[in-house]
Design an enzyme around this catalytic site. Structure first.
Site, PDB file in Angstrom:
ATOM      1  N   ASP A  48      16.979   9.435  -9.071  1.00 20.41           N
ATOM      2  CA  ASP A  48      18.418   9.337  -9.210  1.00 20.41           C
ATOM      3  C   ASP A  48      18.810   9.576  -7.664  1.00 20.41           C
ATOM      4  O   ASP A  48      19.742  10.355  -7.286  1.00 20.41           O
ATOM      5  CB  ASP A  48      18.662  11.005  -9.884  1.00 20.41           C
TER       6      ASP A  48
ATOM      7  N   LYS B  76       3.285   4.380  -1.436  1.00 18.93           N
ATOM      8  CA  LYS B  76       3.116   5.199  -2.643  1.00 18.93           C
ATOM      9  C   LYS B  76       4.499   5.894  -2.594  1.00 18.93           C
ATOM     10  O   LYS B  76       4.763   6.897  -1.594  1.00 18.93           O
ATOM     11  CB  LYS B  76       2.295   6.297  -2.529  1.00 18.93           C
TER      12      LYS B  76
ATOM     13  N   LYS C 177      -4.197  11.167   4.002  1.00 19.96           N
ATOM     14  CA  LYS C 177      -4.041  10.531   5.452  1.00 19.96           C
ATOM     15  C   LYS C 177      -3.084  11.378   6.043  1.00 19.96           C
ATOM     16  O   LYS C 177      -1.828  11.464   5.706  1.00 19.96           O
ATOM     17  CB  LYS C 177      -3.365   9.155   5.293  1.00 19.96           C
TER      18      LYS C 177
ATOM     19  N   ASP D 108      -0.792  20.050  17.475  1.00 20.65           N
ATOM     20  CA  ASP D 108      -0.439  21.356  18.097  1.00 20.65           C
ATOM     21  C   ASP D 108      -0.166  22.409  16.898  1.00 20.65           C
ATOM     22  O   ASP D 108       0.700  23.270  17.251  1.00 20.65           O
ATOM     23  CB  ASP D 108       0.646  21.188  18.999  1.00 20.65           C
TER      24      ASP D 108
ATOM     25  N   HIS E 278      -9.221  11.146   0.439  1.00 21.95           N
ATOM     26  CA  HIS E 278      -8.194  10.088   0.752  1.00 21.95           C
ATOM     27  C   HIS E 278      -7.128  10.268   1.320  1.00 21.95           C
ATOM     28  O   HIS E 278      -6.220   9.417   1.605  1.00 21.95           O
ATOM     29  CB  HIS E 278      -8.001   9.487  -0.733  1.00 21.95           C
TER      30      HIS E 278
ATOM     31  N   HIS F 168       0.977  -1.506   0.061  1.00 21.57           N
ATOM     32  CA  HIS F 168       0.013   0.134   0.070  1.00 21.57           C
ATOM     33  C   HIS F 168       0.763   1.281  -0.074  1.00 21.57           C
ATOM     34  O   HIS F 168       0.198   2.323  -0.069  1.00 21.57           O
ATOM     35  CB  HIS F 168      -0.930   0.015   1.075  1.00 21.57           C
TER      36      HIS F 168
END
Length: 484
Positions: free
Chosen positions: A231, A226, A404, A409, A402, A224
């Site tokens: 380089d 990403k 996350k 603070d 979507h 899951h």
């Protein structure tokens, strides 16, 4: 003959009883959250035969023999590579604020991965900005590109990404792409897959799905993360899959998917490349660790420290949940969370409630419409407890939120691929960044403000007036918590 049938029936009953008894013992002796064990027992007893089959398929964290053996052998050499980072100039633990310092200590002790300074971060919050930036960096690539995604779907600007990758491969750039098999079946049947392989791009179906493998590995264990690194100098990570939302799940009835990505430069890029190298080796057996970072930081320059937090089978168990718990417990004024899928563990639920009860403003932003019917109803079973504790819950109406993210603070943040559900916290290969950068955090907070402006607050009094059917659906879908 009738007696034979009676004997066979009795044997069947005894056999099934022994099977259920043995599975029950196995569920009980496994060290996991009590709520998960109880939910599995309810599934096993309420749904005869099918419940036992579901447990065999999805009840235990089974990576498969080959991958598990590779992971065990890999931990030492990768640990040594990460340990060397503790000696470089970009590792400045004494200069970290107390919050990130504690997260750093936890991660460096459990994974050997330290927080590194000397980075730059750019928050990208629209699909066009994200994809065009990725295309520009691919077109500038000279040596190597490493990529991994859960979903890769052609169409729109993703076709331009595919073309840029093919052109990069033709000019001699070494490209390694890991794509989750279950998340991207359409891509592997598309003409782009063939064109990219013909150009010399190495593309691997991670955790390949087929009927035969179900007996040897848990099928819903997914890659899951990403990650893109170019380089070993530029990296991207965050919540967006390799999709153009204008061409993705347009008929799902939830609206356009809303995501963010972070573009990173500096020594943290090499750590992200090493995470990709880990996943590549688990899947293929080929080792290709990245170059060691230069680790230089400018005198009197901004530190921009980042702690990379990976999780998944073969890596230290429960690390991301520990980091989440630690960060939320440290909050003094506010915690703001965005997540598309909210089915928290008991531990995380109690942390959120306690944080609100000690006077900290806790805000949870989730989508009003969800592409998962199970999660949509199961998540609502937690609302009463949270609202009673003082947590403010908002439902976003501008699409499927979507993103996350967690902002603590308004000082530092967590951002990555991790949903607040059991699948992300316990099962899948995930990644999050703990970022100690006030300006970047403020930028993320403003993005969350924009989400709030498109959200409706759930009133505790109105929530208590929901009907009996609504309550029964919540409780019914909650039983499937272990499968979510």
């Amino acid at each position: 003959m009738e007696k034979l049938y009676q004997i066979l029936a009795l044997a069947g009953v005894i056999g099934y009883w022994l099977l259920v008894a043995s599975v029950t013992i196995r569920v009980v002796i496994k060290r996991r959250a009590v709520s998960v064990s109880l939910a599995w027992l309810m599934i096993i007893y309420i749904i005869p035969f099918v419940g036992v089959l579901l447990y065999f398929l999805f009840g235990e964290l089974n990576l498969g023999r080959k991958r598990a053996e590779r992971s065990q052998k890999m931990f030492k050499p990768y640990g040594e590579w990460f340990t060397q980072l503790h000696e470089c100039q970009a590792h400045q633990p004494t200069l970290l604020n107390i919050q990130l310092s504690q997260i750093h200590d936890l991660c460096s002790n459990r994974t050997a991965i330290p927080a590194l300074c000397g980075n730059t971060l750019s928050l990208q919050d629209t699909p066009e900005k994200i994809l065009r930036s990725i295309i520009d960096d691919i077109e500038s690539a000279k040596d190597n590109i490493r990529i991994e995604f859960y979903i890769w779907q052609n169409g729109g600007l993703v076709d331009a990404v595919n073309s840029a990758l093919i052109q990069a491969a033709k000019r001699g750039v070494n490209i390694q792409i890991l794509i989750d098999s279950a998340g991207s079946p359409k891509f592997f049947r598309s003409h782009w897959y063939g064109l990219m392989k013909e150009s010399g791009i190495k593309i691997i179906q991670a955790l390949e799905v087929n009927a035969f493998r179900m007996f040897f590995r848990r099928l819903d264990l997914r890659l899951h993360r990403k990650i893109i690194t170019i380089d070993d100098e530029v990296a991207y990570t965050g919540s967006m899959n390799m999709v153009d939302p204008l061409y993705f799940k347009q008929d799902s009835g939830v609206g356009q998917w809303i995501d963010i990505m972070v573009r990173v430069t500096g020594p943290t890029v090499n750590i992200l490349a090493a995470i990709h190298a880990w996943d590549w080796e688990v899947e293929t057996g080929e080792r290709n660790l990245p170059s060691f970072p230069l680790c230089s930081i400018e005198p009197n320059g901004a530190l921009h420290p980042i702690q990379v937090v990976p999780s998944g089978p073969g890596m230290p168990e429960n690390l991301i949940q520990q980091v989440l718990t630690l960060a939320i417990n440290q909050a003094k004024e506010s915690v703001r969370i965005t997540t598309p899928y909210f089915v928290p563990s008991d531990n995380l639920l109690q942390v959120l409630k306690m944080t609100a009860q000690r006077g900290v403003l806790v805000e949870l932003i989730i989508p009003r419409k969800n592409d998962s019917l199970l999660v949509n109803w199961a998540s609502k079973s937690f609302f009463s407890e949270l609202l009673d504790a003082g947590v403010r819950i908002y439902q976003f109406g501008g699409g499927l939120l979507h993103t996350k993210s967690v902002v603590i603070d308004q000082q530092y943040c967590l951002i990555g691929s991790v949903n607040l559900d059991m699948r992300s916290l316990w099962l899948n290969f995930e990644l999050t960044l703990a970022v100690d950068d006030k300006e970047f955090t403020k930028e993320l907070y403003w993005v969350q403000d924009r989400y709030l402006s498109q959200s409706i607050s759930i009133s505790p009094s109105e929530w208590e007036q929901r009907n009996f059917t609504h309550r029964m659906l919540e409780r019914g879908f909650y039983l499937f918590n272990p499968l979510l």
